[in-house]
Write an enzyme that holds these catalytic residues in place. Structure first.
Site, mmCIF file in Angstrom:
data_model
loop_
_atom_site.group_PDB
_atom_site.id
_atom_site.type_symbol
_atom_site.label_atom_id
_atom_site.label_comp_id
_atom_site.label_asym_id
_atom_site.label_seq_id
_atom_site.Cartn_x
_atom_site.Cartn_y
_atom_site.Cartn_z
ATOM 1 N N ASP A 2 0.926 -1.295 -0.039
ATOM 2 C CA ASP A 2 -0.068 -0.147 -0.021
ATOM 3 C C ASP A 2 0.596 1.162 -0.078
ATOM 4 O OD1 ASP A 2 -2.433 1.336 -0.008
ATOM 5 O OD2 ASP A 2 -2.694 1.268 2.209
ATOM 6 N N HIS A 19 2.659 3.298 -9.111
ATOM 7 C CA HIS A 19 2.308 1.812 -9.361
ATOM 8 C C HIS A 19 3.355 1.314 -9.922
ATOM 9 C CE1 HIS A 19 -1.606 2.327 -7.654
ATOM 10 N NE2 HIS A 19 -2.112 2.823 -8.840
ATOM 11 N N LEU A 113 11.068 -20.536 -3.380
ATOM 12 C CA LEU A 113 10.207 -19.776 -2.868
ATOM 13 C C LEU A 113 8.875 -19.808 -3.469
ATOM 14 C CD1 LEU A 113 9.459 -16.853 -1.153
ATOM 15 C CD2 LEU A 113 10.408 -15.605 -3.313
HETATM 16 C C1 IPE Z 1 -1.332 0.129 -3.629
HETATM 17 O O1 IPE Z 1 -1.177 1.528 -3.608
HETATM 18 C C2 IPE Z 1 -1.401 -0.581 -4.897
HETATM 19 C C3 IPE Z 1 -2.801 -1.035 -5.282
HETATM 20 C C4 IPE Z 1 -4.027 -1.152 -4.307
HETATM 21 C C5 IPE Z 1 -3.123 -1.456 -6.501
HETATM 22 P P1 IPE Z 1 -2.664 2.554 -3.521
HETATM 23 O O2 IPE Z 1 -2.759 2.623 -4.988
HETATM 24 O O3 IPE Z 1 -3.506 2.209 -2.659
HETATM 25 O O4 IPE Z 1 -1.757 3.781 -2.965
HETATM 26 P P2 IPE Z 1 -2.322 4.875 -1.944
HETATM 27 O O5 IPE Z 1 -3.006 4.136 -1.012
HETATM 28 O O6 IPE Z 1 -3.223 5.816 -2.797
HETATM 29 O O7 IPE Z 1 -1.331 5.655 -1.410
HETATM 30 MG MG MG Z 2 -4.058 2.311 -0.824
#
Ligand code: IPE
Ligand code: MG
Length: 223
Positions: A2, A19, A113
């Site tokens: 996250d 991402h 793994l």
């Molecule tokens: C995690 O980062 C990636 C996924 C859930 C796909 P987020 O997209 O949730 O990033 P924040 O929470 O907005 O910072």
């Molecule tokens: Mg998030």
């Protein structure tokens, strides 16, 4: 995993870049896990609730997933990593399902793994699915309701042949489970870290494991 969006926002960049960096972090953590001798690493890549994000972001994430499955699979395989995907894969596009099936088949014999990626995954949905399978077996006359126990329930989860997690790490400072491995984490140790996922590295995994090592696990017994 996250914090990709916040990582990007802090830099004035589009979420996609966060991402992309998140996918880099996953590469690092998979490598580190293999080096540390971890047997099972399960990452939450995309939740059943993430389908509610704006369509452009979902498309971006699916594009990254495609790229990851195409480009990383050779290294994953060479490193002795077995890749598996858990979740409702029927909601994924046909070409991604094919890539997943190819990756699972290609790496099926690897033992260094076990990397499991939760995609279109929800812990509650998984439990409901298991209950449906058991109910069908009862209706078909092959299962007595009295014989439903934790072991038979577990056999109908996506993780039927995997051990329960010892340690669950959530990054980005959020202190929630958010529907991840609900059944399986009954006795897991949780470590919450402020670091945003794109900044996460092998050292952070080490830190989390060290904290885990200091915990006393009693499984409900007296201490
Ligand atoms: C995690 O980062 C990636 C996924 C859930 C796909 P987020 O997209 O949730 O990033 P924040 O929470 O907005 O910072
Ligand atoms: Mg998030």
């Amino acid at each position: 995993m996250d914090g990709n969006g916040r990582w990007a926002r802090a830099r004035g960049l589009p979420r996609t870049v966060g991402h992309r960096e998140g996918a880099e972090a996953l590469r690092r953590v998979v490598r580190a896990s293999a080096e540390f001798g971890i047997d099972y690493l399960t990452v939450f890549g995309f939740s059943s609730e993430n389908w509610k994000r704006p369509p452009e972001e979902v498309t971006d994430l699916m594009g990254l997933l495609r790229l990851y499955l195409r480009k990383e699979i050779a290294e994953i395989d060479e490193n002795g990593v077995r890749l598996r995907v858990i979740g409702d894969r029927d909601r994924l596009s046909a070409d991604i399902i094919q890539l997943i099936e190819d990756a699972e088949e290609r790496t099926a014999g690897n033992t260094r793994l076990n990397l499991t990626v939760a995609l279109s995954y929800g812990g509650r949905a998984e439990i409901v699915w298991a209950a449906q399978q058991l109910a069908k077996a009862v209706r078909a006359g092959s299962l007595d309701p009295e014989d439903i126990d934790e072991a038979s329930f577990h056999r109908h989860l996506f993780t039927a042949d995997m051990p329960d997690p010892d340690l669950v790490i959530r990054t980005s400072g959020e202190k929630r489970i958010s529907n991840f491995l609900l059944w399986q984490s009954a006795y897991a140790e949780y470590v919450f870290m402020d670091k945003l996922w794109p900044d996460f590295a092998g050292e952070d995994l080490k830190t989390a494991i060290a904290e885990f090592g200091g915990r006393k696990r009693r499984y409900g017994a007296a201490g």
